[in-house]
Design a protein around this motif. Structure first.
Motif, short mmCIF file in Angstrom:
data_model
loop_
_atom_site.label_atom_id
_atom_site.label_comp_id
_atom_site.label_asym_id
_atom_site.label_seq_id
_atom_site.Cartn_x
_atom_site.Cartn_y
_atom_site.Cartn_z
N LEU A 1 0.82 -1.21 0.00
CA LEU A 1 0.00 0.00 0.00
C LEU A 1 0.86 1.26 0.00
O LEU A 1 0.70 2.14 -0.84
N LEU B 1 -0.27 10.59 -9.82
CA LEU B 1 -1.18 10.62 -10.96
C LEU B 1 -2.29 11.65 -10.80
O LEU B 1 -2.62 12.38 -11.73
N ILE B 2 -2.87 11.73 -9.61
CA ILE B 2 -4.04 12.61 -9.46
C ILE B 2 -3.71 13.96 -8.84
O ILE B 2 -4.49 14.90 -8.98
N LEU C 1 1.86 6.13 -6.26
CA LEU C 1 1.44 6.21 -7.65
C LEU C 1 0.17 7.02 -7.79
O LEU C 1 0.05 7.89 -8.65
N VAL C 2 -0.81 6.76 -6.92
CA VAL C 2 -2.07 7.49 -6.98
C VAL C 2 -1.85 8.98 -6.79
O VAL C 2 -2.41 9.81 -7.52
N PHE C 3 -0.99 9.35 -5.85
CA PHE C 3 -0.80 10.78 -5.56
C PHE C 3 -0.04 11.49 -6.67
O PHE C 3 -0.30 12.66 -6.94
N ARG D 1 0.89 13.19 -17.69
CA ARG D 1 -0.42 12.55 -17.78
C ARG D 1 -0.73 12.25 -19.26
O ARG D 1 -1.64 12.83 -19.85
N VAL E 1 0.97 1.68 -4.19
CA VAL E 1 -0.36 2.20 -4.51
C VAL E 1 -0.48 3.69 -4.22
O VAL E 1 -0.80 4.49 -5.10
N LEU E 2 -0.23 4.08 -2.96
CA LEU E 2 -0.43 5.48 -2.60
C LEU E 2 0.51 6.44 -3.33
O LEU E 2 0.05 7.48 -3.84
N ASP F 1 -4.24 11.58 -20.61
CA ASP F 1 -5.25 12.63 -20.51
C ASP F 1 -4.99 13.69 -21.57
O ASP F 1 -4.44 14.76 -21.30
N TRP G 1 -6.59 16.53 1.72
CA TRP G 1 -7.83 16.69 0.97
C TRP G 1 -8.57 17.96 1.38
O TRP G 1 -9.48 18.40 0.67
#
Length: 263
Positions: free
Chosen positions: A97, A108-109, A104-106, A259, A101-102, A262, A225
């Motif tokens: 995790l 990317l987004i 990469l997610v951060f 990105r 996962v985290l 996108d 957030w």
């Protein structure tokens, strides 16, 4: 950086314990090839930037964790070498995790560099509280050093003229290093900044710290957030970026190119 307790195993260490892993060398090769492709505008510019930044970010993660491990090894924890932490192998620092996962997610987004590897240290073997703090300091300090090095081409004006795709990628990679450094210096349990303070806390405060530490990074992510906290965070990052000469507009272009999906 995670904490653990292990017994010491002093003895003659094989050279393999200090030799860079094949995976790390492969990442360096990918960085060089994708960097050349971005520089020469060969193929798809967006995909080149993605490969360059992804490889560079993973290499910086290895160096971040290696810095923790090297200081711990020099400070008295001989088991660090036996666990493979001095080989720069990203798989040795992996946590499903937190390491993959985290981060990469951060990226990317949100365009935020989130180091998430784990180096388990035998803190009972460390020679002093100062060295114990230095172990935690070393990781985010490495990110800051990398950011400064990546900004040097902009400082000397090498980004003027051609090869704008490459320099945009370089700026975004430097930006990720700054976000990682700022995040990890936050004095929160479970984050390097909190771990830096841990050796100096009273036993009562250390017990409370240990209860919060497993969730510290997740709490920090949740706080990001919040629009207000997110704004404060990026204000600090951009302020440091201005101090070291990072062109924020170049970093923004690099993020957009990164990105590639996108369009």
């Amino acid at each position: 950086m995670s904490y653990g307790r292990y017994g010491s195993s002093v003895g003659r260490l094989p050279r393999e314990a200090f030799r860079p892993s094949a995976i790390f060398l492969g990442l360096l090769a990918l960085l060089a090839v994708s960097g050349w492709m971005a520089w020469a505008d060969y193929g798809d510019a967006r995909f080149n930037v993605f490969l360059f930044v992804a490889a560079g970010w993973t290499i910086s993660l290895c160096l971040h964790e290696y810095s923790h491990a090297l200081v711990a090894f020099k400070g008295g924890d001989d088991d660090i070498a036996h666990r493979g932490y001095l080989t720069l192998n990203p798989l040795k620092y992996s946590h499903p995790l937190l390491s993959i996962v985290l981060p990469l997610v951060f990226v990317l987004i949100g365009g935020i560099g989130l180091p998430g590897g784990a180096v388990w240290v035998n803190h009972g073997a460390i020679r002093s509280r100062f060295v114990d703090s230095l172990i935690s300091f070393a990781g985010p300090a490495m990110n800051l050093v990398l950011a400064i090095l990546l900004v040097l081409p902009f400082t000397f004006g090498l980004d003027s003229g051609e090869h704008q795709t490459f320099f945009a990628a370089l700026a975004f990679l430097a930006f990720l290093q700054l976000t990682a450094s700022v995040l990890n210096f936050v004095p929160m349990p479970g984050v390097d900044g909190g771990n830096l303070l841990y050796p100096w806390l009273s036993p009562q405060w250390q017990r409370g710290f240990n209860h919060v530490a497993p969730w510290g990074m997740l709490i920090l992510i949740a706080l990001l957030w919040s629009p207000r906290i997110n704004s404060w965070f990026f204000s600090v990052v951009y302020w440091i970026g201005d101090l070291i000469g990072l062109p924020s507009y170049q970093a923004a272009v690099g993020y957009e190119l990164f990105r590639f999906w996108d369009r």
